[in-house]
Design an enzyme around this catalytic site. Structure first.
Site: not given
Ligand code: BG6
Length: 442
Positions: A170, A42, A228, A223, A83, A324
């Site tokens: 991976k 953008r 995963h 997440d 855009d 985390k």
């Protein structure tokens, strides 16, 4: 040497600058790819300003940078400001004739997927020779995952759609499947007759960093676990297809995800632990991170127990945890046997497989191979979908996960807290202790 036309939507974004351009450069350097790259974003940047952005944001991520090669690589890049919501801006993408290998990489927020697809189709960029690459999150539950897919499927066939899960890029993750396929001993051992239980840990010392705005509506379950971790589970446990082509692999993964035993209310309460990191030592708590709601209920850690309802795995508990701001960074799959020491797949940091079943001892350190993004992008150039998710797999994962999310939204289960830098709350340890097990630490 592969050739093709690579259109990158969102070229000034973090992912593009940190992962995608480095991957393209490495593939170019390794003489695996000479793409023509149309970078779009953008920002109204000139070509020189965009190249300057690459110099400051991408170059620092390149190991063993060869300046001459880097200069020649950047000559393949053209920047065009556009855009996504403006149909006329898309005409800039059709200045060149359609290349038989055209890839459009959506490194943009999913709320722009539908409008981008519509505008791309209007300028013919949904022709059969076009492939699109989609980044997660592809939905936040079953309903939204279907809605996103429906808007894309109006313009693109499933065979044109490459949904990225970078764990599948991976080498150490792909090895889960390839070792099984090539090793008769493993095929015999990975069975309820021999396996006592399986643990899977994806632990990160990183906190949420500057990604609070993205992470807070997301959480660890969406997440990391939805994609995963469930993907690693499929590669470890799905029945081996007789042929390892993309379609057979994707079907086998879907079937496995559909066979996860649904968590009923009782199981949700007893087998799923959600938690959030709190301030400890030098670390601030999650709620004090930038762009995080001060009273956020978002989990930065989840641990759960699941069962694969297939005859070969019946009764074997699988324990999954991810978080985390944990005490160490590692990704590991540990298969504990009814006798003898466990089979350990270390995915990272140092990929390895280790098995010590007298009289057999197997201890192999492994090359990490190509970077995940490099490998996946090359797969798209080769039209190889085997390391990309089919829509049916995503839906199967959401079908299984939706009840957890709903229970959490209704606050039916507590949100626990763990000190930043630890290995999660006590309840996550209790989950295994109750069954007479313990999490294996690195
Ligand atoms: C991403 C998540 O998909 O994977 C991040 O959005 C996470 O939150 C990352 O940090 C972990 O990937 P890796 O390759 O560093 O293990």
């Amino acid at each position: 040497m592969r050739e093709g036309h690579f259109i990158l939507l969102g070229a000034t974004g973090d992912l593009a600058l940190r992962k995608i351009f480095p991957a393209l450069y490495k593939a170019y350097k390794d003489q695996l790819l000479t793409p023509s790259i149309l970078a779009t974003g953008r920002s109204r940047l000139s070509q020189a300003e965009f190249l300057h952005l690459l110099d400051t944001k991408t170059k620092p991520h390149l190991k063993n940078l060869d300046l001459t090669l880097w200069e020649s690589f950047t000559q393949h890049i053209e920047y065009v400001a556009m855009d996504l919501t403006q149909a006329q801006d898309f005409k800039a993408l059709t200045k060149r004739p359609l290349h038989p290998n055209t890839i459009i990489y959506f490194s943009i927020a999913p709320e722009f997927f539908a409008i981008a697809c519509e505008h791309l189709a209007q300028v013919g960029l949904n022709a059969p020779e076009v492939k699109i690459v989609l980044e997660k999150p592809l939905g936040v539950n079953l309903h939204s995952a279907r809605a996103i897919h429906q808007s894309i499927a109006q313009h693109y066939q499933e065979s044109q759609i490459y949904r990225i899960d970078h764990y599948l890029g991976k080498q150490s993750v792909q090895n889960l499947l390839h070792w099984r396929a090539s090793n008769a001993l493993l095929q015999t051992l990975l069975h309820k007759d021999h396996v006592d239980h399986v643990q899977m840990s994806v632990c990160e010392t990183l906190g949420v960093e500057s990604r609070g705005g993205f992470y807070d509506p997301m959480g660890a379950l969406r997440d990391m676990l939805q994609n995963h971790m469930l993907q690693m589970l499929t590669l470890l446990t799905m029945p081996l297809p007789s042929n390892l082509d993309a379609s057979s692999i994707r079907q086998a993964k879907r079937a496995l995800l559909q066979s996860l035993k649904p968590l009923d209310h009782q199981a949700l309460l007893a087998q799923v632990v959600r938690a959030q990191y709190s301030a400890h030592g030098d670390f601030v708590g999650y709620r004090q991170e930038p762009h995080v709601h001060p009273n956020s209920q978002t989990e930065t850690f989840v641990a759960l127990k699941l069962e694969v309802a297939r005859s070969e795995w019946a009764g074997v508990p699988f324990y999954l945890r991810t978080g985390k701001r944990m005490g160490a960074s590692f990704v590991q799959v540990v298969v504990s046997f009814k006798g003898g020491s466990p089979l350990i797949f270390t995915i990272q940091p140092n990929p390895a497989i280790s098995l010590n079943l007298a009289p057999i001892t197997l201890q192999t350190a492994l090359e990490s191979g190509m970077d995940a993004y490099q490998r996946l992008i090359l797969d798209v150039f080769d039209s190889n979908q085997s390391a990309f998710n089919h829509q049916d797999e995503l839906e199967a994962a959401w079908v299984w996960l939706d009840p957890i999310l709903q229970a959490w939204q209704a606050n039916e289960t507590p949100l626990y807290f763990y000190p930043a830098g630890s290995f999660g709350p006590k309840e996550a340890f209790d989950l295994l202790e109750r069954d007479g097990h313990a999490w294996r630490q690195m």
